[in-house]
Scaffold this motif. Structure first.
Motif, mmCIF file in Angstrom:
data_model
loop_
_atom_site.group_PDB
_atom_site.id
_atom_site.type_symbol
_atom_site.label_atom_id
_atom_site.label_comp_id
_atom_site.label_asym_id
_atom_site.label_seq_id
_atom_site.Cartn_x
_atom_site.Cartn_y
_atom_site.Cartn_z
ATOM 1 N N ALA A 1 21.367 -36.574 2.477
ATOM 2 C CA ALA A 1 22.774 -36.927 2.679
ATOM 3 C C ALA A 1 22.917 -38.446 2.621
ATOM 4 O O ALA A 1 22.018 -39.184 3.026
ATOM 5 C CB ALA A 1 23.278 -36.401 4.018
ATOM 6 N N ASP A 2 24.030 -38.908 2.104
ATOM 7 C CA ASP A 2 24.294 -40.345 2.057
ATOM 8 C C ASP A 2 24.931 -40.792 3.370
ATOM 9 O O ASP A 2 25.922 -40.207 3.807
ATOM 10 C CB ASP A 2 25.250 -40.675 0.905
ATOM 11 C CG ASP A 2 24.630 -40.414 -0.447
ATOM 12 O OD1 ASP A 2 23.429 -40.706 -0.612
ATOM 13 O OD2 ASP A 2 25.343 -39.910 -1.344
ATOM 14 N N ALA B 1 27.765 -38.120 3.747
ATOM 15 C CA ALA B 1 28.382 -37.551 2.550
ATOM 16 C C ALA B 1 27.359 -36.689 1.825
ATOM 17 O O ALA B 1 26.195 -37.071 1.697
ATOM 18 C CB ALA B 1 28.882 -38.663 1.630
ATOM 19 N N LEU B 2 27.825 -35.554 1.383
ATOM 20 C CA LEU B 2 27.034 -34.666 0.539
ATOM 21 C C LEU B 2 27.838 -34.513 -0.738
ATOM 22 O O LEU B 2 28.798 -33.757 -0.783
ATOM 23 C CB LEU B 2 26.814 -33.303 1.222
ATOM 24 C CG LEU B 2 26.078 -33.367 2.552
ATOM 25 C CD1 LEU B 2 26.134 -32.045 3.270
ATOM 26 C CD2 LEU B 2 24.637 -33.778 2.315
ATOM 27 N N GLY B 3 27.467 -35.270 -1.764
ATOM 28 C CA GLY B 3 28.284 -35.312 -2.967
ATOM 29 C C GLY B 3 29.614 -35.946 -2.614
ATOM 30 O O GLY B 3 29.673 -36.933 -1.884
ATOM 31 N N PRO B 4 30.730 -35.377 -3.078
ATOM 32 C CA PRO B 4 32.035 -35.967 -2.792
ATOM 33 C C PRO B 4 32.568 -35.622 -1.396
ATOM 34 O O PRO B 4 33.557 -36.193 -0.959
ATOM 35 C CB PRO B 4 32.938 -35.357 -3.863
ATOM 36 C CG PRO B 4 32.303 -34.037 -4.158
ATOM 37 C CD PRO B 4 30.818 -34.242 -3.999
ATOM 38 N N ALA B 5 31.928 -34.713 -0.693
ATOM 39 C CA ALA B 5 32.432 -34.269 0.603
ATOM 40 C C ALA B 5 31.838 -35.085 1.749
ATOM 41 O O ALA B 5 30.640 -35.344 1.769
ATOM 42 C CB ALA B 5 32.108 -32.787 0.804
ATOM 43 N N THR B 6 32.689 -35.477 2.700
ATOM 44 C CA THR B 6 32.187 -36.140 3.900
ATOM 45 C C THR B 6 32.175 -35.150 5.056
ATOM 46 O O THR B 6 32.978 -34.215 5.106
ATOM 47 C CB THR B 6 33.034 -37.368 4.293
ATOM 48 O OG1 THR B 6 34.367 -36.950 4.570
ATOM 49 C CG2 THR B 6 33.017 -38.421 3.206
#
Length: 146
Positions: free
Chosen positions: A99-100, A121-126
């Motif tokens: 995860a970012d 963030a996981l891809g575009p989702a926070t």
């Protein structure tokens, strides 16, 4: 069509007993007029408006097994808040696994106690990690019960 029961699993499954997420805390929806939307959700879906943040103009709507936070904006679902027992450990766990990091864990409090929040963030989702183990308020600091 792929059969989900026989499709290969691409995630590495390990014997790690740590389960950072205790469940869904809230779905955060950005809407143009949170007050008006709160009334619509109350009327059409029988959700209760249980808290409001006067400074942010956001409303917390609740129903059986559902907590929805309406915030000003126009983006639809903008965040999935996850309930965790330890935001520091859950944040490290998520980041270690890809995860970012968006917001490192921090404490926020008022006279009801202290809540620990972090965002990944996981891809575009926070996803906001919410540890309310030391918080007894209506939702988060700054929210007033209705």
């Amino acid at each position: 069509m792929t059969d989900i029961f026989t499709a290969p699993t691409y995630l590495a499954l390990d014997d790690d007993p740590f389960e950072p997420c205790a469940g869904l805390d809230a779905v955060v929806l950005a809407v143009p007029d949170p007050g008006r939307s709160a009334e619509l959700y109350r009327t059409a879906l029988a959700l209760r408006c249980t808290a409001h943040h006067p400074g942010l103009g956001s409303y917390l709507m609740e129903g059986p097994g559902l907590r929805q936070l309406l915030v000003p904006g126009s983006g639809g679902v903008v965040d999935l808040a996850l309930r965790v027992d330890d935001a520091y450990a859950a944040f490290d766990y998520a980041v270690d696994r890809g995860a970012d990091p968006v917001t490192e864990p921090y404490e926020s409090g008022d006279h009801w106690g202290t809540v620990v929040l972090a965002t990944v963030a996981l891809g575009p989702a926070t996803h906001t990690l919410v540890d309310r183990g030391r918080y007894l308020g209506p939702y988060l600091p700054g929210y007033v019960a209705l």
